[in-house]
Design an enzyme around this catalytic site. Structure first.
Site, PDB file in Angstrom:
ATOM      1  N   ASP A  16       0.851  -1.186   0.000  1.00 41.61           N
ATOM      2  CA  ASP A  16       0.000   0.000   0.000  1.00 41.61           C
ATOM      3  C   ASP A  16       0.890   1.241   0.000  1.00 41.61           C
ATOM      4  O   ASP A  16       1.243   1.770   1.058  1.00 41.61           O
ATOM      5  CB  ASP A  16      -0.898  -0.029   1.240  1.00 41.61           C
ATOM      6  CG  ASP A  16      -2.021   0.994   1.183  1.00 41.61           C
ATOM      7  OD1 ASP A  16      -2.357   1.446   0.074  1.00 41.61           O
ATOM      8  OD2 ASP A  16      -2.572   1.325   2.242  1.00 41.61           O
ATOM      9  N   GLU A  89      -7.099   4.875  -8.288  1.00 46.78           N
ATOM     10  CA  GLU A  89      -8.349   5.391  -7.742  1.00 46.78           C
ATOM     11  C   GLU A  89      -8.979   6.480  -8.613  1.00 46.78           C
ATOM     12  O   GLU A  89      -8.298   7.395  -9.096  1.00 46.78           O
ATOM     13  CB  GLU A  89      -8.095   5.948  -6.342  1.00 46.78           C
ATOM     14  CG  GLU A  89      -9.361   6.249  -5.569  1.00 46.78           C
ATOM     15  CD  GLU A  89      -9.174   6.014  -4.070  1.00 46.78           C
ATOM     16  OE1 GLU A  89     -10.061   6.445  -3.322  1.00 46.78           O
ATOM     17  OE2 GLU A  89      -8.172   5.402  -3.661  1.00 46.78           O
ATOM     18  N   LYS A 125     -10.246   1.746  -8.582  1.00 50.16           N
ATOM     19  CA  LYS A 125     -10.634   1.901  -7.181  1.00 50.16           C
ATOM     20  C   LYS A 125     -11.747   2.941  -7.077  1.00 50.16           C
ATOM     21  O   LYS A 125     -11.608   4.074  -7.556  1.00 50.16           O
ATOM     22  CB  LYS A 125      -9.405   2.359  -6.402  1.00 50.16           C
ATOM     23  CG  LYS A 125      -9.251   1.770  -5.029  1.00 50.16           C
ATOM     24  CD  LYS A 125      -7.870   2.105  -4.496  1.00 50.16           C
ATOM     25  CE  LYS A 125      -7.764   1.846  -3.024  1.00 50.16           C
ATOM     26  NZ  LYS A 125      -6.500   2.317  -2.482  1.00 50.16           N
ATOM     27  N   THR A 149     -13.343   0.669  -2.298  1.00 42.63           N
ATOM     28  CA  THR A 149     -12.572   1.154  -1.159  1.00 42.63           C
ATOM     29  C   THR A 149     -13.464   1.924  -0.188  1.00 42.63           C
ATOM     30  O   THR A 149     -14.659   2.091  -0.423  1.00 42.63           O
ATOM     31  CB  THR A 149     -11.392   2.011  -1.666  1.00 42.63           C
ATOM     32  OG1 THR A 149     -10.532   2.325  -0.573  1.00 42.63           O
ATOM     33  CG2 THR A 149     -11.866   3.296  -2.332  1.00 42.63           C
ATOM     34  N   PHE A 171     -11.610  -1.366   5.632  1.00 37.51           N
ATOM     35  CA  PHE A 171     -10.566  -0.563   6.283  1.00 37.51           C
ATOM     36  C   PHE A 171     -10.443  -0.903   7.767  1.00 37.51           C
ATOM     37  O   PHE A 171     -11.096  -0.297   8.611  1.00 37.51           O
ATOM     38  CB  PHE A 171     -10.891   0.928   6.106  1.00 37.51           C
ATOM     39  CG  PHE A 171     -10.377   1.516   4.816  1.00 37.51           C
ATOM     40  CD1 PHE A 171     -10.343   0.780   3.648  1.00 37.51           C
ATOM     41  CD2 PHE A 171      -9.927   2.823   4.779  1.00 37.51           C
ATOM     42  CE1 PHE A 171      -9.870   1.332   2.461  1.00 37.51           C
ATOM     43  CE2 PHE A 171      -9.451   3.390   3.597  1.00 37.51           C
ATOM     44  CZ  PHE A 171      -9.420   2.643   2.442  1.00 37.51           C
TER      45      PHE A 171
END
Length: 315
Positions: A16, A89, A125, A149, A171
Site C-alpha cells: 500500500d 483510484e 478503485k 474502497t 478498512f
C-alpha cells in the site's frame, strides 16, 4: 521463516504505497495507491520529476486528464516491479456520481492500454457509496475490474458482492480508530487486540459471509495500524500493507499460521442478506461508525485531490 514470508503462504500480500522504489524489498504480488499516497510521493525529491514530466508532456490538457495521466504513470512504474495488479483510484470528488465514475474508470483503462498495459492488471478503485457500487457494477460488465474502497460496513460488503465487483477493501485500522476514539478513557487495548479488534472482526464477518455463500468477490483487508491486526487476518484473500508494517513483518520471526478459514466459513450458519437502495442507505445510516468514516474518508481523499490539482497547476 519471517512473518512476511509465512503470511505469503496463506494470503496474497499487497503493498500500500506510492513509493514504488520500496517495492522490490518486500516482493508483494500487487500494489495499491490512493490520492493521498501519490500526493505524498510527488512532494519528495525522488518522485517530483515524474510530476514535472507529466505536466510538461500534457500541458494544455484538462486538469482532470493530467491528474489521471500522473496516476497512470505511477501505476505503470509500479507494474514494472510487481507481477500482479495495481489499484488506481477514481477522483473521490466523483463518489456520488455514477456516470462520471464510469467514464473516469474507462479513461484510466484506456490510458493504461496506451502504455501497453492490459486491463487485467488494473483494478479501478471506487468509493463504496451506493453510486460508486453501481458504477463498479457497470464497469465490471464492461470487463473492467474494480476495487471498492472506503468500506466500513457489512451492508457495503453485501451490496458489493451483489454487484459482482472484483475486490473489496475493508478498512481495518479506521474502524479500530473510531471505536478507540469513541470509547475514550474506557478503551482497554488488550481487550480489543487480535481477533477482538473491531476492524478485524468486521473483515472476518465479511470474509466468512462471502465464503459461505460462494461470493467470488475478493476480500482485501486494508488500513492497518499494527502487525497484530495483520496476523489476526492471515488467510484472508489479500492484505494491503504499508512499507513500514511490511518491514516489521520481515524482521519478525515469531510463528504465524492461518486464522481465516474458507472451509469453516462454509459450515457456519449464516443468513443471506440483500439490499435495495433504500435498504442500503438505511443500514449505512444505522451504523454510525461506517457513516462517519465513509464521509470522512471521501472528504480526506477529495482534499488531497485538490492539493494534487494545485501542484499540477503550479509546475
Amino acid at each position: 521463516m519471517n512473518q512476511l514470508d509465512a503470511l505469503k503462504q496463506y494470503t496474497t500480500v499487497v503493498a500500500d504505497t506510492g513509493n514504488f522504489k520500496q517495492l522490490a524489498d518486500y516482493k508483494p504480488t500487487d500494489a495499491t495507491t490512493n490520492p493521498s499516497l501519490i500526493l505524498k510521493a510527488v512532494q519528495s525529491d525522488d518522485y517530483k520529476p515524474l510530476l514535472d514530466e507529466t505536466v510538461k508532456k500534457f500541458k494544455g490538457k484538462p486538469l482532470d486528464e493530467v491528474m489521471d495521466r500522473l496516476l497512470v504513470r505511477f501505476g505503470a512504474e509500479i507494474l514494472s516491479i510487481v507481477p500482479g495488479r495495481v489499484s488506481t483510484e477514481v477522483d473521490a470528488r466523483l463518489s456520488f456520481d455514477t456516470e462520471a465514475t464510469v467514464a473516469r474508470g474507462e479513461r484510466l483503462i484506456a490510458l493504461y492500454k496506451a502504455e501497453g498495459i492490459a486491463a487485467s492488471r488494473i483494478l479501478i478503485k471506487v468509493a463504496s457509496t451506493w453510486e460508486g457500487i453501481r458504477a463498479a457494477e457497470r464497469l465490471q460488465q464492461k470487463g473492467i475490474n474494480t476495487n471498492l474502497t472506503l468500506l466500513f460496513s457489512f451492508a457495503q460488503a453485501v451490496a458489493c458482492g451483489e454487484a459482482k465487483v472484483q475486490l473489496i477493501s475493508p478498512f481495518v485500522g479506521r474502524i479500530y480508530d473510531w471505536y478507540k476514539k469513541t470509547a475514550g478513557a474506557k478503551w482497554v487495548e488488550a481487550e480489543h487486540a487480535g481477533a477482538n479488534d473491531p476492524g478485524v472482526k468486521s473483515v472476518t464477518e465479511i470474509y466468512n459471509y462471502y465464503k459461505h455463500f460462494g461470493i467470488p468477490t475478493e476480500v482485501m483487508g486494508a488500513s492497518f495500524r499494527n502487525v497484530g491486526q495483520i496476523t489476526a487476518l492471515a488467510g484472508c484473500d489479500l492484505l494491503t500493507i504499508s512499507p513500514d508494517l511490511l518491514k516489521t513483518l520481515a524482521e519478525t520471526d515469531a510463528p504465524l499460521s492461518a486464522v481465516l478459514d474458507a472451509k469453516a466459513a462454509k459450515a457456519a450458519k449464516l443468513e443471506k442478506m440483500s439490499y435495495d437502495e433504500a435498504g442500503f442507505r438505511f443500514a449505512l445510516n444505522e451504523d454510525a461508525m461506517a457513516t462517519e468514516k465513509l464521509a470522512e474518508g471521501i472528504r480526506a481523499f477529495a482534499a488531497d485531490a485538490v492539493k494534487l490539482d494545485k501542484l499540477l497547476q503550479g509546475v
